[in-house]
Design an enzyme around this catalytic site. Structure first.
Site, PDB file in Angstrom:
ATOM      1  N   ARG A   1       0.834  -1.218   0.000  1.00 55.15           N
ATOM      2  CA  ARG A   1       0.000   0.000   0.000  1.00 55.15           C
ATOM      3  C   ARG A   1       0.865   1.263   0.000  1.00 55.15           C
ATOM      4  O   ARG A   1       0.614   2.204  -0.759  1.00 55.15           O
ATOM      5  CB  ARG A   1      -0.906  -0.030   1.232  1.00 55.15           C
ATOM      6  N   ALA A   2       1.903   1.256   0.858  1.00 56.16           N
ATOM      7  CA  ALA A   2       2.759   2.443   0.945  1.00 56.16           C
ATOM      8  C   ALA A   2       3.503   2.670  -0.372  1.00 56.16           C
ATOM      9  O   ALA A   2       3.562   3.802  -0.877  1.00 56.16           O
ATOM     10  CB  ALA A   2       3.745   2.293   2.108  1.00 56.16           C
TER      11      ALA A   2
ATOM     12  N   ARG B   1       1.865 -29.195  34.484  1.00 54.17           N
ATOM     13  CA  ARG B   1       2.527 -29.894  33.382  1.00 54.17           C
ATOM     14  C   ARG B   1       3.746 -29.148  32.852  1.00 54.17           C
ATOM     15  O   ARG B   1       3.858 -27.934  32.997  1.00 54.17           O
ATOM     16  CB  ARG B   1       1.551 -30.030  32.208  1.00 54.17           C
TER      17      ARG B   1
ATOM     18  N   ALA C   1       9.478 -17.867  29.735  1.00 44.38           N
ATOM     19  CA  ALA C   1       9.832 -19.285  29.550  1.00 44.38           C
ATOM     20  C   ALA C   1      10.890 -19.718  30.561  1.00 44.38           C
ATOM     21  O   ALA C   1      11.768 -18.925  30.925  1.00 44.38           O
ATOM     22  CB  ALA C   1      10.358 -19.496  28.131  1.00 44.38           C
TER      23      ALA C   1
ATOM     24  N   ARG D   1       8.139 -19.509  -3.189  1.00 49.38           N
ATOM     25  CA  ARG D   1       9.588 -19.731  -3.241  1.00 49.38           C
ATOM     26  C   ARG D   1       9.849 -20.326  -4.624  1.00 49.38           C
ATOM     27  O   ARG D   1       9.336 -21.391  -4.941  1.00 49.38           O
ATOM     28  CB  ARG D   1      10.024 -20.691  -2.140  1.00 49.38           C
TER      29      ARG D   1
ATOM     30  N   ARG E   1       0.220 -21.345  29.243  1.00 49.53           N
ATOM     31  CA  ARG E   1       0.564 -21.171  30.673  1.00 49.53           C
ATOM     32  C   ARG E   1      -0.650 -21.510  31.555  1.00 49.53           C
ATOM     33  O   ARG E   1      -0.518 -22.142  32.595  1.00 49.53           O
ATOM     34  CB  ARG E   1       1.010 -19.728  30.890  1.00 49.53           C
TER      35      ARG E   1
ATOM     36  N   ASP F   1      11.099 -14.038  10.536  1.00 48.08           N
ATOM     37  CA  ASP F   1      12.310 -14.536  11.200  1.00 48.08           C
ATOM     38  C   ASP F   1      13.208 -13.413  11.747  1.00 48.08           C
ATOM     39  O   ASP F   1      14.036 -13.654  12.619  1.00 48.08           O
ATOM     40  CB  ASP F   1      13.145 -15.385  10.232  1.00 48.08           C
TER      41      ASP F   1
HETATM   42  O1  F6P Z   1      10.934 -17.613   6.592  1.00 47.64           O
HETATM   43  C1  F6P Z   1       9.726 -17.673   7.248  1.00 47.64           C
HETATM   44  C2  F6P Z   1       9.409 -19.081   7.674  1.00 47.64           C
HETATM   45  O2  F6P Z   1       8.137 -19.068   8.267  1.00 47.64           O
HETATM   46  C3  F6P Z   1      10.437 -19.746   8.585  1.00 47.64           C
HETATM   47  O3  F6P Z   1      10.305 -19.352   9.920  1.00 47.64           O
HETATM   48  C4  F6P Z   1      10.127 -21.189   8.341  1.00 47.64           C
HETATM   49  O4  F6P Z   1      11.271 -21.990   8.600  1.00 47.64           O
HETATM   50  C5  F6P Z   1       9.761 -21.229   6.898  1.00 47.64           C
HETATM   51  O5  F6P Z   1       9.355 -19.918   6.548  1.00 47.64           O
HETATM   52  C6  F6P Z   1       8.670 -22.175   6.524  1.00 47.64           C
HETATM   53  O6  F6P Z   1       8.537 -22.156   5.148  1.00 47.64           O
HETATM   54  P1  F6P Z   1       7.319 -22.783   4.349  1.00 47.64           P
HETATM   55  O7  F6P Z   1       6.112 -21.922   4.609  1.00 47.64           O
HETATM   56  O8  F6P Z   1       7.755 -22.722   2.944  1.00 47.64           O
HETATM   57  O9  F6P Z   1       7.125 -24.140   4.897  1.00 47.64           O
END
Ligand code: F6P
Length: 331
Positions: free
Chosen positions: A30-31, A172, A196, A81, A164, A137
């Site tokens: 959008r930007a 657990r 955690a 990809r 939690r 990530d």
């Molecule tokens: O890069 C983002 C991510 O969600 C990673 O955290 C994960 O390892 C990967 O993509 C999973 O990829 P895909 O959706 O192709 O299984």
């Protein structure tokens, strides 16, 4: 005619989203679109990431295409990809499609794999582009934050808070696996924010024995439930493997929760929307100033650019201070 684009050199900018989707990609689209239209530049959307570039899946983006997309996760342009883009012949085809469509430059919204593709296209054919970092990530060198990370952390944190409740009701042990590819940014942030009792992540691998000793100490202190957070990936191990190792070595039974792609969906947080809006707008500003083959980013609240060739292959580090804090707080 816009002041930034005085000679009106750039008349048509394409946008591509590539790699794993990240919440906030739509805000970036959008930007980029709205700022380009403001400068009287035509905007072309590429559908389906690099495979759409190879096959020429282009659409015109206008003001009405941007209506109500800001709050939605995913990407209206779709993504993927594309292994085919690693081949020179496919890149040549993509270049020809761009030229045929009258595109002068493109904005690539994605992660370092996506930037590698754009950088190679630039090197081979001189086609201008700017990268906008978007991946949950947060592992892209040269920017403190990438689009989608904040939302993913908040989604995972919400899950941990819920776990939690049930963990403490049943006394657990839980192991929660978060995403992150081979980086621990999500795991560390979620681990610290969610309290955690142990965080497993690749940058600071710990042995299962250490976690077991930790659980034993907690039990001796009267603690009846614990949550261990682990980052996906080989090091230090997937959640089910960890649970099995802990059961075998110490007899503790753990419930496992793999959060998976839940972390990639949902409405982006305000922080991600603002980051995406700033980076998208900045990408157009820089493109109009003649920059290319760069990634925009944010470092210490300042918008920056880095040559893509200078950041590819570099490992972004989790701040040592945060790693230390995570250790102290979880002990
Ligand atoms: O890069 C983002 C991510 O969600 C990673 O955290 C994960 O390892 C990967 O993509 C999973 O990829 P895909 O959706 O192709 O299984």
């Amino acid at each position: 005619m816009s002041a930034l684009n005085p000679k009106n050199k750039i008349k048509n900018i394409a946008i591509i989203t590539s790699g794993g989707d990240a919440p906030g990609m739509n805000a970036a689209i959008r930007a980029v679109t709205r700022v380009s239209l403001y400068h009287e530049i035509k905007v072309t959307g590429v559908i389906g990431g690099y495979s759409g570039l190879i096959t020429g899946q282009f659409i015109n983006l206008d003001m009405s295409s941007m209506a109500n997309i800001l709050k939605h996760g995913g990407t209206i342009l779709k993504t993927g990809r594309c292994a085919e883009f690693m081949q020179a012949a496919a890149r040549k085809q993509a270049f020809e499609q761009l030229v045929r469509a009258g595109v002068d430059a493109f904005v690539c919204i994605g992660g370092d794999g996506s930037f590698t593709g754009a950088h190679t296209l630039f090197t081979e054919h001189g086609f201008s582009y700017i990268g906008v970092p978007a991946t949950i990530d947060n592992d892209i060198f040269g920017t403190d934050y990438s689009i989608g990370f904040d939302t993913a952390v908040n989604v995972a944190l919400d899950a941990i808070d819920r776990i939690r409740d049930t963990a403490s009701s049943h006394d657990r042990l839980f192991i929660v696996e978060v995403m992150g590819h081979d980086s621990g940014f999500i795991a560390v942030d979620v681990g610290v924010a969610g309290g955690a009792e142990e965080i497993f992540f690749p940058e600071n691998p710990i042995a299962v024995e250490q976690a077991i000793e930790h659980i034993k100490r907690s039990v001796a202190r009267g603690k009846k439930s614990s949550i261990l957070v682990t980052a996906e990936g080989k090091k230090p191990g997937r959640a089910y493997d960890l649970a099995e190792a802990i059961r075998k070595r110490a007899g503790f039974e753990a419930r496992v929760c793999v959060l998976g792609h839940v972390q990639r969906g949902g409405s982006p947080t305000a922080r991600d929307r603002i980051l995406a809006s700033r980076l998208g707008a900045y990408a157009i500003e820089k493109l109009l100033q003649g920059e290319s083959d760069v990634m925009v980013g944010i470092q210490g609240e300042k918008l920056v650019t880095h040559k893509v060739g200078s950041i590819l292959g570099k490992k972004k580090q989790i701040p040592n201070e945060l790693i230390k804090l995570a250790q102290i707080l979880s002990a």
